[in-house]
Write an enzyme that holds these catalytic residues in place. Structure first.
Site, PDB file in Angstrom:
ATOM      1  N   LYS A  39       0.835  -1.199   0.000  1.00  0.00           N
ATOM      2  CA  LYS A  39       0.000   0.000   0.000  1.00  0.00           C
ATOM      3  C   LYS A  39       0.870   1.248   0.000  1.00  0.00           C
ATOM      4  CE  LYS A  39      -3.851  -2.400   0.385  1.00  0.00           C
ATOM      5  NZ  LYS A  39      -3.289  -3.624  -0.212  1.00  0.00           N
ATOM      6  N   ASP A  40       0.224   2.363  -0.350  1.00  0.00           N
ATOM      7  CA  ASP A  40       0.891   3.657  -0.447  1.00  0.00           C
ATOM      8  C   ASP A  40       1.617   4.056   0.821  1.00  0.00           C
ATOM      9  OD1 ASP A  40      -0.553   3.701  -2.731  1.00  0.00           O
ATOM     10  OD2 ASP A  40      -1.293   5.736  -2.474  1.00  0.00           O
ATOM     11  N   LYS A  41       2.606   4.927   0.650  1.00  0.00           N
ATOM     12  CA  LYS A  41       3.203   5.592   1.800  1.00  0.00           C
ATOM     13  C   LYS A  41       2.393   6.832   2.156  1.00  0.00           C
ATOM     14  CE  LYS A  41       7.224   7.772   3.766  1.00  0.00           C
ATOM     15  NZ  LYS A  41       8.677   7.922   3.764  1.00  0.00           N
TER      16      LYS A  41
END
Length: 651
Positions: A283-285
């Site tokens: 998942k995104d940072k």
């Protein structure tokens, strides 16, 4: 490893000269928000719901002796002067450079700021059963095998404070001594158990001092002779109850941290190797993300205590199961996105969102797939496929214009001047980046064995380059397909029947729509369209000195089997709302954590200074959320374009 990372970007149309002059007088805030964040390949500005096709989960643990120093170096070199950054990004890529040229909707575009705050972008994982992951329960399953809460009462408040400071490196103490009053073996065991359960990352031992017994707590990190790090094959010292599932599944809520970093942090606190964790997708940072994680033979109670000492993480919804998680077995992700300071009229927004819901967006591989510097990752992938290893080495190590950290610039300059791996490596304090790994390989194997030197780079980083080339070809071919035939299925197109691709025949064309059509990523195990685009594939690969009929490589890892990908994706569960606000710092919706902590919904003015578009939608795996947002705004999402349009970059 391809990490999924998105920066704050203002997606704006070109301004008038007066607008630009006025905007230039405004002091812009810090801007290099991870435009090259920790991702060694230099990828940025994109959100992908899962790792790309054929990617495998591979965590390469960092070397403890280098890790803290390298993290400080990476963090210390992230901010820069806005003008110098804008100048550097003139050398970056635009969407057109990687084949992203078409839109499917007819509405007029408008501007808005994406990820002005990382909390403006929330991702909830959708499991293979269709259930959306939420953090809504901190309770721990009752288990007689776990230490009782009474166990923790043996530590005084003063002991707990000292242990917490030791655990979080808040003082210079290397250990904490706890005197055992009324000494018995049972009492000492309870104290050992309490320290390790309450303060993961600390180890304990018993010592005699002046005739008294003390429990000595110390940091496990670096104490390899005293603290054995547990692995997937040897996860715990003590036996695990047969009645309990071997894997503790939990929901990980994280803010502004990518999945790989989160796993590494958890493993350090728990004194285990990262490979005992499993998950379905990265998942995104720069987002708030909620996803399921599984860990082998670590109790829920022990995990729950991490909530007291971890920043930007929360763990909950614990359960024991007999299986790990597998990369790719998710159904997708549900996104909640806020685009702030939008300029579109209500009619424009309605048209854009209706089009997204009814038609969808072109399923392009987004800009993050190709890097941010003047050397796109697809060029390195092409050189690998051409078996041109000197070109691979040159592309990775040569000086390049664009936004890069200072030590990388010095390393490249040294390489260009001396072609000496040892000398270049000395300029590089962060050794775990791709450049550092390749230089170490060249030191080990010599300049005449670049293939082996390149092999030192982790496998998924190496595969990222050739997947980038596949994506580059796919984007270009899809743009040609839409330009040539529009948004309808035509004879010669490909559709999937099960896992098998077949051509649409003349008599069947009315049975299919553009939403059924797939296009191949080039490889040895795919077929191509039977119309002009099939020839276009061959022509593009011939121009790159590659044979479309021979995509096998003499090194098996670099042989491309290919895959099929839908041209158009129609998001599910699409909802939207336009809200007014005055304060750009105020959150515009509540998160899972807000709800658990009882925080009220934000109170918004009915007639605020600014307008924001709140969007919700679900996407299948391997699709890029910013490509959906691109379709709504009708704007180029590249860093280069946004910087040239006087983009304001906000943390």
């Amino acid at each position: 490893m391809e990490t999924v990372e998105t920066n704050s970007v203002s997606l704006k149309r070109p301004r008038s000269e007066d607008d630009v002059a006025n905007a230039d007088e405004i002091k812009r805030q810090k801007i290099l928000e991870k435009s090259k964040t920790g991702n060694d390949s230099g990828q940025s500005i994109e959100t992908v719901t899962q790792q790309p096709e054929d990617m495998k989960n591979e965590i390469i643990p960092n070397e403890e002796s280098e890790e803290q120093e390298e993290e400080e170096l990476e963090d210390s070199d992230e901010d820069g002067d806005p003008e110098s950054f804008a100048d550097m990004m003139k050398h970056g890529l635009t969407e057109r450079d990687v084949g992203i040229t078409k839109f499917v909707s007819s509405h007029k575009g408008f501007s808005g700021i994406l990820k002005e705050r990382y909390s403006d972008f929330v991702v909830h994982e959708i499991g293979k059963d269709g259930r959306v992951s939420h953090l809504d329960d901190f309770s721990v399953p009752v288990d007689d095998e776990d230490p009782s809460e009474e166990t923790f009462a043996v530590l005084s408040d003063e002991d707990k404070q000292r242990l917490e400071e030791l655990q979080l490196f808040k003082n210079k103490e290397t250990s904490v001594a706890i005197e055992v009053i009324e000494d018995t073996k049972e009492k000492r065991t309870v104290i050992h158990q309490a320290v390790k359960s309450l303060f993961p990352g600390l180890e304990t031992k018993t010592e005699d001092r002046d005739g008294k017994k003390y429990i000595i707590a110390y940091h496990a990190a670096g104490k390899k002779a005293l603290a054995k790090v547990r692995t997937a094959t040897d996860p715990r010292k003590h036996s695990w109850p047969k009645s309990r599932g071997s894997y503790c599944h939990f929901v990980l809520y994280k803010e502004n941290k990518d999945t790989m970093d989160a796993i590494n942090v958890l493993s350090k606190f728990l004194r285990v190797k990262p490979n005992i964790f499993s998950y379905m997708g990265t998942k995104d940072k720069r987002a708030i993300t909620v996803q399921e994680i599984a860990v082998l033979r670590i109790t829920a109670q022990r995990l729950a205590h991490l909530n007291k000492c971890l920043m930007n993480f929360k763990l909950g919804n614990f359960s024991y199961k007999n299986h790990p998680l597998k990369l790719g077995e998710l159904q997708g992700n549900h996104f909640t996105v806020v685009l702030r300071n939008i300029t579109g009229t209500d009619d424009q927004i309605e048209q854009a969102m209706h089009s997204l819901r009814e038609i969808g967006f072109i399923n392009y591989y987004g800009m993050q797939r190709f890097g941010t510097t003047a050397v796109p990752t697809y060029q390195i992938g092409r050189a690998i496929l051409q078996n041109n290893w000197s070109e691979v080495m040159d592309l990775i190590l040569k000086p390049r214009p664009g936004a890069e950290k200072g030590y990388l610039v010095k390393c490249r300059e040294e390489w260009a001047k001396t072609k000496d791996p040892a000398a270049a490596l000395k300029k590089l304090p962060v050794k775990r980046c791709v450049e550092g790994q390749l230089l170490r390989g060249l030191l080990k194997y010599g300049m005449k064995n670049i293939i082996s030197a390149f092999g030192i780079i982790p496998r998924n980083n190496r595969l990222m380059y050739i997947h980038s080339y596949q994506s580059y070809v796919w984007n270009n071919m899809v743009s040609k397909r839409i330009e040539e035939y529009g948004l309808r299925a035509v004879p010669g197109d490909l559709i999937l029947k099960g896992a098998t691709a077949v051509h649409i025949e003349e008599g069947d064309v009315d049975n299919y729509t553009i939403h059924d059509v797939v296009m191949p990523l080039p490889g040895f195990d795919v077929i191509y369209p039977k119309h002009k685009i099939g020839e276009a594939y061959k022509e593009m690969l011939v121009a790159d000195n590659l044979d479309i009929n021979n995509m096998r490589h003499k090194i098996r890892d670099y042989s491309l089997s290919g895959a099929y990908r839908k041209i158009i994706i129609r998001p599910q569960n699409v909802n939207w709302e336009v809200v007014a606000y005055d304060d750009p710092k105020i959150p515009l919706f509540t998160t899972d954590l807000d709800k658990l902590e009882g925080k009220p919904l934000p109170v918004l003015p009915t007639d605020g200074k600014f307008r924001a578009l709140k969007m919700e939608f679900s996407l299948p795996p391997s699709t890029y959320a910013t490509m959906a947002i691109r379709e709504v705004l009708k704007m180029d999402t590249s860093i280069k374009n946004q910087t040239q349009l006087n983009t304001t970059w906000l943390r």
